[in-house]
Design a protein around this motif. Structure first.
Motif, short mmCIF file in Angstrom:
data_model
loop_
_atom_site.label_atom_id
_atom_site.label_comp_id
_atom_site.label_asym_id
_atom_site.label_seq_id
_atom_site.Cartn_x
_atom_site.Cartn_y
_atom_site.Cartn_z
N CYS A 1 0.82 -1.22 0.00
CA CYS A 1 0.00 0.00 0.00
C CYS A 1 0.85 1.27 0.00
O CYS A 1 0.30 2.37 -0.12
N LEU A 2 2.15 1.15 0.15
CA LEU A 2 3.01 2.32 0.24
C LEU A 2 3.43 2.79 -1.14
O LEU A 2 4.11 2.06 -1.87
N PRO A 3 3.06 4.00 -1.55
CA PRO A 3 3.53 4.51 -2.84
C PRO A 3 5.05 4.64 -2.84
O PRO A 3 5.66 4.89 -1.78
N GLY A 4 5.65 4.52 -3.99
CA GLY A 4 7.10 4.63 -4.06
C GLY A 4 7.62 6.01 -3.73
O GLY A 4 8.81 6.18 -3.43
N THR A 5 6.74 7.01 -3.75
CA THR A 5 7.17 8.39 -3.50
C THR A 5 7.19 8.76 -2.03
O THR A 5 7.64 9.85 -1.68
N VAL A 6 6.66 7.89 -1.15
CA VAL A 6 6.55 8.24 0.26
C VAL A 6 7.72 7.65 1.04
O VAL A 6 8.10 6.49 0.84
N THR A 7 8.30 8.45 1.92
CA THR A 7 9.34 7.98 2.83
C THR A 7 8.68 7.45 4.10
O THR A 7 7.76 8.08 4.63
N LEU A 8 9.14 6.29 4.59
CA LEU A 8 8.54 5.68 5.77
C LEU A 8 9.52 5.75 6.94
O LEU A 8 10.69 5.38 6.82
N ARG A 9 9.02 6.20 8.09
CA ARG A 9 9.76 6.17 9.34
C ARG A 9 8.81 5.69 10.43
O ARG A 9 7.58 5.73 10.26
N THR A 10 9.37 5.22 11.55
CA THR A 10 8.54 4.67 12.62
C THR A 10 8.73 5.42 13.92
O THR A 10 9.81 5.97 14.20
N LEU A 11 7.67 5.42 14.74
CA LEU A 11 7.69 6.07 16.05
C LEU A 11 6.78 5.30 16.99
O LEU A 11 5.59 5.12 16.71
N GLY A 12 7.33 4.82 18.10
CA GLY A 12 6.55 4.05 19.06
C GLY A 12 6.09 4.88 20.24
O GLY A 12 6.49 6.04 20.41
N ALA A 13 5.26 4.27 21.07
CA ALA A 13 4.73 4.97 22.25
C ALA A 13 5.84 5.37 23.21
O ALA A 13 5.72 6.36 23.94
N ASP A 14 6.94 4.60 23.22
CA ASP A 14 8.07 4.90 24.10
C ASP A 14 9.11 5.79 23.45
O ASP A 14 10.19 6.03 24.02
N GLY A 15 8.81 6.29 22.26
CA GLY A 15 9.74 7.15 21.55
C GLY A 15 10.70 6.42 20.64
O GLY A 15 11.44 7.04 19.88
N ALA A 16 10.71 5.08 20.72
CA ALA A 16 11.63 4.31 19.88
C ALA A 16 11.15 4.29 18.43
O ALA A 16 9.97 4.48 18.15
N GLY A 17 12.10 4.08 17.51
CA GLY A 17 11.76 4.00 16.11
C GLY A 17 12.77 4.72 15.25
O GLY A 17 13.63 5.46 15.74
N THR A 18 12.65 4.54 13.95
CA THR A 18 13.62 5.13 13.02
C THR A 18 13.48 6.64 12.89
O THR A 18 14.40 7.31 12.44
N TRP A 19 12.33 7.19 13.29
CA TRP A 19 12.15 8.64 13.23
C TRP A 19 13.13 9.35 14.16
O TRP A 19 13.70 10.39 13.82
N GLN A 20 13.35 8.79 15.34
CA GLN A 20 14.20 9.46 16.32
C GLN A 20 15.66 9.49 15.89
O GLN A 20 16.43 10.31 16.39
N ALA A 21 16.05 8.62 14.96
CA ALA A 21 17.44 8.58 14.52
C ALA A 21 17.74 9.61 13.43
O ALA A 21 18.90 9.79 13.05
N VAL A 22 16.72 10.30 12.95
CA VAL A 22 16.91 11.28 11.89
C VAL A 22 17.59 12.52 12.46
O VAL A 22 17.12 13.10 13.45
#
Length: 499
Positions: free
Chosen positions: A120-141
Protein backbone atom coordinates in the motif's frame (compact mmCIF):
# COMPACT_ATOMS: atom_id res chain seq x y z
CA UNK A 1 6.46 36.92 14.77
CA UNK A 2 3.26 36.06 12.83
CA UNK A 3 0.64 35.94 15.57
CA UNK A 4 -2.16 35.73 12.99
CA UNK A 5 -1.29 32.05 12.52
CA UNK A 6 -1.54 29.20 15.00
CA UNK A 7 2.18 28.48 14.70
CA UNK A 8 3.22 32.06 15.41
CA UNK A 9 0.85 32.32 18.36
CA UNK A 10 2.11 29.04 19.83
CA UNK A 11 5.70 30.25 19.51
CA UNK A 12 4.82 33.40 21.44
CA UNK A 13 2.97 31.37 24.09
CA UNK A 14 5.95 29.04 24.52
CA UNK A 15 8.32 32.00 24.92
CA UNK A 16 6.05 33.57 27.52
CA UNK A 17 5.87 30.30 29.47
CA UNK A 18 9.57 29.50 29.04
CA UNK A 19 10.09 28.20 32.59
CA UNK A 20 6.66 26.63 33.12
CA UNK A 21 5.83 22.97 32.47
CA UNK A 22 3.28 22.90 29.65
CA UNK A 23 3.10 19.21 28.86
CA UNK A 24 3.85 16.06 30.82
CA UNK A 25 3.58 12.31 30.46
CA UNK A 26 4.62 10.20 33.40
CA UNK A 27 7.94 11.53 34.66
CA UNK A 28 8.72 13.38 31.44
CA UNK A 29 7.94 17.10 31.38
CA UNK A 30 8.56 19.86 28.88
CA UNK A 31 8.60 23.59 29.56
CA UNK A 32 7.61 26.29 27.14
CA UNK A 33 11.25 26.87 26.25
CA UNK A 34 11.76 23.16 25.55
CA UNK A 35 8.65 23.04 23.36
CA UNK A 36 9.87 26.06 21.41
CA UNK A 37 13.24 24.41 20.88
CA UNK A 38 11.63 21.11 19.91
CA UNK A 39 9.48 22.78 17.25
CA UNK A 40 12.62 23.92 15.44
CA UNK A 41 14.46 20.62 15.95
CA UNK A 42 11.58 18.53 14.61
CA UNK A 43 11.15 20.89 11.65
CA UNK A 44 14.84 20.36 10.92
CA UNK A 45 14.39 16.58 10.99
CA UNK A 46 11.53 16.85 8.55
CA UNK A 47 13.68 18.96 6.23
CA UNK A 48 16.46 16.38 6.30
CA UNK A 49 13.96 13.83 4.95
CA UNK A 50 13.06 16.16 2.10
CA UNK A 51 9.81 17.52 3.54
CA UNK A 52 9.13 21.11 2.46
CA UNK A 53 6.46 23.65 3.44
CA UNK A 54 3.14 22.54 1.96
CA UNK A 55 4.11 18.86 1.82
CA UNK A 56 1.84 16.41 3.59
CA UNK A 57 3.08 14.35 6.54
CA UNK A 58 0.82 11.37 7.29
CA UNK A 59 1.02 9.93 10.81
CA UNK A 60 -0.41 6.77 12.36
CA UNK A 61 1.56 6.41 15.58
CA UNK A 62 0.76 5.73 19.26
CA UNK A 63 -0.06 8.61 21.56
CA UNK A 64 2.96 10.15 23.28
CA UNK A 65 4.75 13.43 23.91
CA UNK A 66 6.90 12.65 20.88
CA UNK A 67 3.77 12.52 18.74
CA UNK A 68 2.76 15.98 19.99
CA UNK A 69 6.26 17.25 19.18
CA UNK A 70 6.02 15.81 15.67
CA UNK A 71 2.78 17.71 15.15
CA UNK A 72 4.33 20.94 16.43
CA UNK A 73 7.33 20.43 14.16
CA UNK A 74 5.04 20.09 11.14
CA UNK A 75 3.35 23.35 12.09
CA UNK A 76 6.74 25.06 12.46
CA UNK A 77 7.92 23.94 9.03
CA UNK A 78 4.62 24.73 7.37
CA UNK A 79 4.08 21.09 6.43
CA UNK A 80 0.50 19.79 6.37
CA UNK A 81 -0.22 17.33 9.18
CA UNK A 82 -2.41 14.34 8.31
CA UNK A 83 -3.44 12.30 11.39
CA UNK A 84 -4.71 8.77 10.81
CA UNK A 85 -6.73 6.58 13.16
CA UNK A 86 -4.50 3.86 14.61
CA UNK A 87 -7.24 1.30 13.94
CA UNK A 88 -6.94 1.67 10.15
CA UNK A 89 -5.70 -1.41 8.32
CA UNK A 90 -3.17 -1.39 5.44
CA UNK A 91 -5.83 -1.32 2.69
CA UNK A 92 -7.42 1.73 4.32
CA UNK A 93 -4.04 3.37 4.78
CA UNK A 94 -3.37 2.83 1.09
CA UNK A 95 -6.37 4.98 0.19
CA UNK A 96 -5.23 7.91 2.32
CA UNK A 97 -1.65 7.76 1.07
CA UNK A 98 -2.77 7.61 -2.55
CA UNK A 99 -5.22 10.47 -2.06
CA UNK A 100 -3.09 12.86 0.00
CA UNK A 101 0.26 12.00 -1.65
CA UNK A 102 2.35 12.67 1.47
CA UNK A 103 6.10 13.09 1.34
CA UNK A 104 6.50 11.23 4.64
CA UNK A 105 4.54 8.58 6.51
CA UNK A 106 5.29 7.83 10.15
CA UNK A 107 3.78 4.69 11.69
CA UNK A 108 4.21 2.45 14.72
CA UNK A 109 7.32 0.20 14.57
CA UNK A 110 5.26 -3.00 14.67
CA UNK A 111 3.16 -1.86 11.68
CA UNK A 112 5.99 -1.22 9.23
CA UNK A 113 6.46 -4.80 7.99
CA UNK A 114 2.75 -5.28 7.36
CA UNK A 115 2.57 -2.04 5.40
CA UNK A 116 5.51 -3.06 3.23
CA UNK A 117 4.00 -6.51 2.61
CA UNK A 118 0.58 -5.06 1.76
CA UNK A 119 2.01 -3.04 -1.10
CA UNK A 120 0.00 0.00 0.00
CA UNK A 121 3.01 2.32 0.24
CA UNK A 122 3.53 4.51 -2.84
CA UNK A 123 7.10 4.63 -4.06
CA UNK A 124 7.17 8.39 -3.50
CA UNK A 125 6.55 8.24 0.26
CA UNK A 126 9.34 7.98 2.83
CA UNK A 127 8.54 5.68 5.77
CA UNK A 128 9.76 6.17 9.34
CA UNK A 129 8.54 4.67 12.62
CA UNK A 130 7.69 6.07 16.05
CA UNK A 131 6.55 4.05 19.06
CA UNK A 132 4.73 4.97 22.25
CA UNK A 133 8.07 4.90 24.10
CA UNK A 134 9.74 7.15 21.55
CA UNK A 135 11.63 4.31 19.88
CA UNK A 136 11.76 4.00 16.11
CA UNK A 137 13.62 5.13 13.02
CA UNK A 138 12.15 8.64 13.23
CA UNK A 139 14.20 9.46 16.32
CA UNK A 140 17.44 8.58 14.52
CA UNK A 141 16.91 11.28 11.89
CA UNK A 142 19.39 14.14 12.29
CA UNK A 143 18.08 17.69 11.76
CA UNK A 144 19.07 19.41 8.54
CA UNK A 145 21.87 21.94 8.80
CA UNK A 146 20.09 24.24 6.38
CA UNK A 147 18.30 27.21 7.84
CA UNK A 148 14.62 26.83 8.71
CA UNK A 149 12.10 28.70 6.58
CA UNK A 150 10.15 31.57 8.15
CA UNK A 151 7.10 30.71 10.24
CA UNK A 152 3.86 30.31 8.25
CA UNK A 153 2.75 33.89 7.67
CA UNK A 154 -0.76 33.66 6.26
CA UNK A 155 -3.89 32.52 8.11
CA UNK A 156 -4.86 30.80 4.86
CA UNK A 157 -1.79 28.54 4.92
CA UNK A 158 -2.88 24.91 5.16
CA UNK A 159 -2.04 23.36 8.55
CA UNK A 160 -3.77 19.99 8.44
CA UNK A 161 -5.88 17.62 6.39
CA UNK A 162 -8.20 15.55 8.56
CA UNK A 163 -10.19 12.80 6.91
CA UNK A 164 -13.82 12.35 7.83
CA UNK A 165 -14.97 8.96 9.02
CA UNK A 166 -16.29 7.91 5.64
CA UNK A 167 -19.44 6.18 6.92
CA UNK A 168 -20.91 6.72 3.48
CA UNK A 169 -18.80 6.82 0.33
CA UNK A 170 -15.16 7.86 0.20
CA UNK A 171 -13.50 9.49 3.20
CA UNK A 172 -13.06 13.19 2.54
CA UNK A 173 -9.98 15.18 3.56
CA UNK A 174 -11.04 18.42 5.26
CA UNK A 175 -8.46 21.16 4.60
CA UNK A 176 -7.94 23.15 7.78
CA UNK A 177 -5.88 26.34 7.81
CA UNK A 178 -3.63 28.02 10.33
CA UNK A 179 -6.28 30.70 10.75
CA UNK A 180 -9.08 28.17 11.28
CA UNK A 181 -7.17 26.51 14.11
CA UNK A 182 -6.05 29.74 15.75
CA UNK A 183 -9.53 31.30 15.70
CA UNK A 184 -11.18 28.27 17.27
CA UNK A 185 -8.46 27.90 19.88
CA UNK A 186 -8.74 31.52 20.98
CA UNK A 187 -12.52 31.39 21.00
CA UNK A 188 -12.62 28.21 23.10
CA UNK A 189 -10.04 29.53 25.57
CA UNK A 190 -12.23 32.60 26.07
CA UNK A 191 -15.58 30.81 26.24
CA UNK A 192 -14.32 28.11 28.62
CA UNK A 193 -12.18 30.44 30.73
CA UNK A 194 -8.91 28.59 30.08
CA UNK A 195 -5.96 30.21 31.90
CA UNK A 196 -2.40 29.39 32.91
CA UNK A 197 -3.79 28.09 36.20
CA UNK A 198 -5.53 25.17 34.48
CA UNK A 199 -4.36 21.58 34.19
CA UNK A 200 -5.97 19.35 31.57
CA UNK A 201 -6.00 15.58 32.01
CA UNK A 202 -5.70 14.51 28.38
CA UNK A 203 -7.19 11.02 27.84
CA UNK A 204 -8.31 11.46 24.21
CA UNK A 205 -6.59 10.04 21.11
CA UNK A 206 -4.39 12.38 19.06
CA UNK A 207 -5.66 11.36 15.61
CA UNK A 208 -8.98 13.20 15.93
CA UNK A 209 -9.72 16.93 16.17
CA UNK A 210 -11.09 16.49 19.71
CA UNK A 211 -7.78 15.37 21.17
CA UNK A 212 -5.43 17.04 18.69
CA UNK A 213 -7.00 20.47 18.24
CA UNK A 214 -9.70 21.10 20.85
CA UNK A 215 -7.78 19.66 23.79
CA UNK A 216 -4.31 20.95 22.89
CA UNK A 217 -4.51 24.38 21.28
CA UNK A 218 -6.51 26.42 23.85
CA UNK A 219 -4.42 25.06 26.74
CA UNK A 220 -1.07 25.63 25.02
CA UNK A 221 -2.00 29.16 23.96
CA UNK A 222 -3.03 29.96 27.54
CA UNK A 223 0.17 28.56 29.03
CA UNK A 224 -1.77 25.90 30.92
CA UNK A 225 -0.47 22.41 31.71
CA UNK A 226 -1.45 19.26 29.79
CA UNK A 227 -0.99 15.87 31.44
CA UNK A 228 -1.06 13.17 28.75
CA UNK A 229 -2.51 9.74 29.45
CA UNK A 230 -1.68 6.98 26.93
CA UNK A 231 -5.39 6.18 26.66
CA UNK A 232 -8.60 6.44 28.63
CA UNK A 233 -8.81 4.24 31.72
CA UNK A 234 -11.59 5.12 34.20
CA UNK A 235 -9.71 4.08 37.32
CA UNK A 236 -6.55 5.92 36.22
CA UNK A 237 -8.62 9.04 35.48
CA UNK A 238 -10.25 8.94 38.93
CA UNK A 239 -6.85 8.62 40.56
CA UNK A 240 -5.65 11.81 38.85
CA UNK A 241 -8.65 14.11 39.12
CA UNK A 242 -7.21 15.65 42.30
CA UNK A 243 -4.57 17.43 40.17
CA UNK A 244 -6.95 18.27 37.32
CA UNK A 245 -9.04 21.37 36.64
CA UNK A 246 -10.29 20.49 33.13
CA UNK A 247 -11.28 17.13 31.66
CA UNK A 248 -12.48 16.54 28.11
CA UNK A 249 -14.10 13.31 26.99
CA UNK A 250 -16.60 11.58 24.76
CA UNK A 251 -19.90 10.35 26.26
CA UNK A 252 -18.52 6.82 26.60
CA UNK A 253 -15.87 8.13 28.99
CA UNK A 254 -18.57 9.53 31.27
CA UNK A 255 -20.70 6.39 31.23
CA UNK A 256 -17.63 4.34 32.13
CA UNK A 257 -16.70 6.73 34.93
CA UNK A 258 -20.25 6.39 36.25
CA UNK A 259 -19.82 2.61 36.22
CA UNK A 260 -16.92 2.86 38.71
CA UNK A 261 -17.39 2.87 42.46
CA UNK A 262 -15.01 5.77 43.09
CA UNK A 263 -16.74 8.59 41.24
CA UNK A 264 -18.33 10.99 43.72
CA UNK A 265 -18.33 14.63 44.79
CA UNK A 266 -15.05 14.27 46.62
CA UNK A 267 -13.07 12.84 43.70
CA UNK A 268 -14.50 15.44 41.29
CA UNK A 269 -14.23 18.49 43.54
CA UNK A 270 -10.99 19.85 42.01
CA UNK A 271 -12.31 19.74 38.43
CA UNK A 272 -13.95 23.02 37.44
CA UNK A 273 -14.90 21.90 33.93
CA UNK A 274 -15.97 18.57 32.46
CA UNK A 275 -16.49 18.84 28.68
CA UNK A 276 -18.20 16.29 26.42
CA UNK A 277 -18.29 16.10 22.64
CA UNK A 278 -17.75 14.02 19.48
CA UNK A 279 -21.04 12.18 20.06
CA UNK A 280 -24.38 13.06 21.68
CA UNK A 281 -24.48 13.02 25.48
CA UNK A 282 -27.76 11.52 26.66
CA UNK A 283 -29.85 13.42 29.22
CA UNK A 284 -29.71 10.32 31.43
CA UNK A 285 -25.90 10.41 31.55
CA UNK A 286 -25.93 14.18 32.10
CA UNK A 287 -28.31 13.83 35.03
CA UNK A 288 -26.56 10.83 36.59
CA UNK A 289 -23.18 12.55 36.45
CA UNK A 290 -24.55 15.72 38.03
CA UNK A 291 -26.13 13.75 40.86
CA UNK A 292 -22.96 11.76 41.57
CA UNK A 293 -20.42 14.59 41.31
CA UNK A 294 -22.24 17.86 41.79
CA UNK A 295 -20.79 18.93 38.42
CA UNK A 296 -22.76 19.53 35.23
CA UNK A 297 -21.02 18.30 32.09
CA UNK A 298 -20.58 21.04 29.50
CA UNK A 299 -21.69 19.66 26.14
CA UNK A 300 -20.51 21.35 22.97
CA UNK A 301 -20.99 20.76 19.25
CA UNK A 302 -18.52 20.66 16.41
CA UNK A 303 -17.21 18.59 13.56
CA UNK A 304 -14.04 18.03 11.59
CA UNK A 305 -14.94 20.63 8.97
CA UNK A 306 -15.65 23.50 11.33
CA UNK A 307 -14.11 22.88 14.73
CA UNK A 308 -16.35 23.78 17.66
CA UNK A 309 -19.38 25.86 16.71
CA UNK A 310 -21.68 25.72 19.75
CA UNK A 311 -21.20 25.35 23.49
CA UNK A 312 -23.23 25.32 26.64
CA UNK A 313 -22.20 28.20 28.93
CA UNK A 314 -19.30 28.16 31.33
CA UNK A 315 -21.42 30.16 33.77
CA UNK A 316 -25.15 29.60 33.86
CA UNK A 317 -27.42 26.60 33.37
CA UNK A 318 -26.35 23.82 31.05
CA UNK A 319 -29.24 22.13 29.31
CA UNK A 320 -29.36 18.35 29.05
CA UNK A 321 -29.77 17.26 25.45
CA UNK A 322 -28.71 20.65 24.06
CA UNK A 323 -25.36 21.86 22.70
CA UNK A 324 -25.92 25.47 23.67
CA UNK A 325 -25.50 28.69 21.71
CA UNK A 326 -23.10 29.37 18.84
CA UNK A 327 -19.76 30.82 19.92
CA UNK A 328 -19.44 34.63 19.61
CA UNK A 329 -18.98 35.52 15.95
CA UNK A 330 -20.32 32.17 14.72
CA UNK A 331 -23.68 31.76 12.99
CA UNK A 332 -26.11 28.87 12.71
CA UNK A 333 -29.41 28.33 10.93
CA UNK A 334 -31.77 25.58 9.84
CA UNK A 335 -31.82 24.96 6.09
CA UNK A 336 -34.86 26.28 4.22
CA UNK A 337 -36.08 28.07 7.39
CA UNK A 338 -37.56 24.80 8.61
CA UNK A 339 -38.41 24.19 12.27
CA UNK A 340 -36.38 20.96 12.22
CA UNK A 341 -33.81 20.37 9.52
CA UNK A 342 -30.20 20.34 8.46
CA UNK A 343 -27.98 22.65 10.51
CA UNK A 344 -25.90 25.12 8.49
CA UNK A 345 -22.98 26.95 10.08
CA UNK A 346 -20.59 29.80 9.41
CA UNK A 347 -17.58 31.09 11.33
CA UNK A 348 -13.84 31.74 11.44
CA UNK A 349 -12.99 28.08 12.04
CA UNK A 350 -14.86 26.84 8.96
CA UNK A 351 -12.60 24.83 6.68
CA UNK A 352 -11.78 25.82 3.11
CA UNK A 353 -12.96 22.64 1.39
CA UNK A 354 -12.26 18.98 0.73
CA UNK A 355 -8.87 17.90 -0.57
CA UNK A 356 -9.06 17.22 -4.32
CA UNK A 357 -12.88 17.18 -4.22
CA UNK A 358 -14.00 20.54 -5.66
CA UNK A 359 -17.43 19.23 -6.65
CA UNK A 360 -18.10 17.86 -3.17
CA UNK A 361 -16.93 21.16 -1.69
CA UNK A 362 -19.33 23.14 -3.88
CA UNK A 363 -22.14 20.75 -2.97
CA UNK A 364 -21.73 21.29 0.78
CA UNK A 365 -21.34 25.10 0.75
CA UNK A 366 -24.19 27.53 0.21
CA UNK A 367 -23.80 30.64 -1.97
CA UNK A 368 -23.59 32.87 1.11
CA UNK A 369 -20.76 30.86 2.69
CA UNK A 370 -22.75 28.65 5.08
CA UNK A 371 -21.69 25.00 5.35
CA UNK A 372 -24.24 22.20 5.48
CA UNK A 373 -23.30 19.94 8.40
CA UNK A 374 -25.63 17.06 7.61
CA UNK A 375 -26.80 17.13 11.24
CA UNK A 376 -30.52 17.52 11.89
CA UNK A 377 -31.18 20.19 14.52
CA UNK A 378 -33.64 22.58 16.09
CA UNK A 379 -32.98 26.11 17.33
CA UNK A 380 -35.33 27.43 20.00
CA UNK A 381 -36.46 31.05 20.40
CA UNK A 382 -33.55 31.68 22.78
CA UNK A 383 -31.02 30.47 20.20
CA UNK A 384 -30.22 27.16 21.93
CA UNK A 385 -29.26 24.44 19.46
CA UNK A 386 -30.32 20.81 19.85
CA UNK A 387 -28.97 18.10 17.58
CA UNK A 388 -31.72 15.66 16.65
CA UNK A 389 -29.62 13.30 14.56
CA UNK A 390 -27.75 12.88 11.29
CA UNK A 391 -29.49 13.53 8.00
CA UNK A 392 -28.52 10.03 6.85
CA UNK A 393 -29.90 8.55 10.10
CA UNK A 394 -33.37 10.08 9.67
CA UNK A 395 -36.01 7.39 9.22
CA UNK A 396 -38.78 7.79 6.65
CA UNK A 397 -41.57 5.38 7.51
CA UNK A 398 -44.79 5.52 5.55
CA UNK A 399 -43.66 8.85 4.12
CA UNK A 400 -43.23 10.40 7.57
CA UNK A 401 -39.93 11.70 8.97
CA UNK A 402 -38.76 10.20 12.27
CA UNK A 403 -35.75 11.45 14.23
CA UNK A 404 -34.13 8.63 16.24
CA UNK A 405 -32.89 10.76 19.14
CA UNK A 406 -36.46 11.47 20.28
CA UNK A 407 -37.14 7.74 20.69
CA UNK A 408 -33.67 7.01 22.11
CA UNK A 409 -34.11 9.61 24.84
CA UNK A 410 -37.35 8.04 26.03
CA UNK A 411 -36.03 4.47 26.01
CA UNK A 412 -32.84 5.40 27.86
CA UNK A 413 -34.94 6.81 30.70
CA UNK A 414 -36.16 3.29 31.43
CA UNK A 415 -34.47 1.74 34.44
CA UNK A 416 -33.69 -1.50 32.64
CA UNK A 417 -31.85 0.10 29.69
CA UNK A 418 -28.12 0.82 29.68
CA UNK A 419 -28.05 2.33 26.18
CA UNK A 420 -29.95 2.21 22.92
CA UNK A 421 -29.69 3.12 19.25
CA UNK A 422 -32.73 3.58 17.04
CA UNK A 423 -32.38 2.83 13.33
CA UNK A 424 -34.50 2.43 10.25
CA UNK A 425 -34.42 -0.86 8.35
CA UNK A 426 -36.09 -1.90 5.07
CA UNK A 427 -39.78 -2.77 5.29
CA UNK A 428 -41.91 -3.84 2.34
CA UNK A 429 -44.98 -1.92 3.47
CA UNK A 430 -43.63 1.20 5.20
CA UNK A 431 -40.39 1.63 3.26
CA UNK A 432 -38.50 1.78 6.54
CA UNK A 433 -39.44 0.52 9.96
CA UNK A 434 -38.21 1.75 13.32
CA UNK A 435 -36.02 -0.72 15.22
CA UNK A 436 -34.52 -0.09 18.66
CA UNK A 437 -31.26 -1.91 19.38
CA UNK A 438 -30.76 -1.87 23.14
CA UNK A 439 -28.30 -3.00 25.81
CA UNK A 440 -29.83 -4.07 29.12
CA UNK A 441 -28.27 -3.32 32.47
CA UNK A 442 -26.43 -6.24 34.04
CA UNK A 443 -28.72 -8.85 35.54
CA UNK A 444 -31.92 -7.15 34.37
CA UNK A 445 -34.43 -8.25 31.75
CA UNK A 446 -37.54 -6.77 30.17
CA UNK A 447 -39.94 -7.97 27.51
CA UNK A 448 -39.73 -6.03 24.24
CA UNK A 449 -43.49 -5.54 24.24
CA UNK A 450 -43.30 -3.69 27.56
CA UNK A 451 -40.87 -1.14 26.10
CA UNK A 452 -43.29 -0.40 23.29
CA UNK A 453 -46.22 -0.13 25.71
CA UNK A 454 -44.34 2.38 27.84
CA UNK A 455 -43.61 4.47 24.75
CA UNK A 456 -47.17 4.41 23.43
CA UNK A 457 -48.51 7.31 25.56
CA UNK A 458 -45.48 9.46 24.67
CA UNK A 459 -45.06 8.93 20.93
CA UNK A 460 -47.24 9.07 17.85
CA UNK A 461 -48.01 5.59 16.58
CA UNK A 462 -45.85 5.89 13.46
CA UNK A 463 -42.78 6.53 15.67
CA UNK A 464 -43.18 3.41 17.80
CA UNK A 465 -40.51 0.73 17.23
CA UNK A 466 -41.74 -2.17 15.16
CA UNK A 467 -38.89 -4.23 16.49
CA UNK A 468 -36.74 -4.34 19.65
CA UNK A 469 -33.38 -6.11 19.55
CA UNK A 470 -31.22 -6.77 22.62
CA UNK A 471 -27.44 -6.89 22.16
CA UNK A 472 -24.48 -7.09 24.58
CA UNK A 473 -22.92 -3.87 23.24
CA UNK A 474 -23.44 -1.28 20.51
CA UNK A 475 -20.75 -0.99 17.84
CA UNK A 476 -18.78 2.24 18.29
CA UNK A 477 -15.88 3.94 16.60
CA UNK A 478 -12.80 5.12 18.45
CA UNK A 479 -14.45 8.41 19.43
CA UNK A 480 -17.46 6.70 20.99
CA UNK A 481 -19.95 7.33 18.22
CA UNK A 482 -22.43 4.52 17.67
CA UNK A 483 -21.92 3.05 14.20
CA UNK A 484 -25.50 3.15 12.97
CA UNK A 485 -24.47 2.17 9.47
CA UNK A 486 -23.17 -1.09 10.90
CA UNK A 487 -26.38 -1.61 12.89
CA UNK A 488 -28.45 -1.05 9.76
CA UNK A 489 -26.35 -3.63 7.95
CA UNK A 490 -26.66 -6.18 10.74
CA UNK A 491 -30.43 -5.81 11.02
CA UNK A 492 -31.26 -5.16 7.35
CA UNK A 493 -33.19 -8.44 7.06
CA UNK A 494 -35.26 -7.91 10.22
CA UNK A 495 -38.48 -7.56 8.23
CA UNK A 496 -37.50 -9.38 5.02
CA UNK A 497 -40.44 -11.75 5.40
CA UNK A 498 -42.98 -8.92 5.72
CA UNK A 499 -45.33 -8.49 2.81
Amino acid sequence: MTENTLTGSLAVAFDQAADRVLIAQGDRTLTGAQLRQAMDAIAGRLMSLGVAPGDRVAVQAPKSIDLVLLYLGCLRLGAVYLPLNDAYRPDEIGYFLADAEPALFICAPDAADGLHQSGCLPGTVTLRTLGADGAGTWQAVEPSQAGLPPLPASPDDLAAIVYTSGTTGRSKGAMISQGNLLANARDLAAVWGITADDTLLHALPLYHIHGLFVALHPLLLAGARIDLMPSFDPDAVLARLATTTVFMGVPTYYTRLLATQGLDRDTARHVRLFVSGSAPLTPATFQAFAERTGRSILERYGMTECGIICSNPLDGPRIAGAVGHPLPGYHVRIADNAETGVLEVKGASLFSGYWQMPEKTREEFRDDGYFSTGDIATIDVGGVVRIVGRDKDMIISGGLNIYPVEIETLIERMDEIAEVAVIGVPHADFGEAVVAVACLKTGISIEPELIVERLRPQLAGFKLPKGIEFVPALPRNAMGKVQKAELRRLHADRFSACG
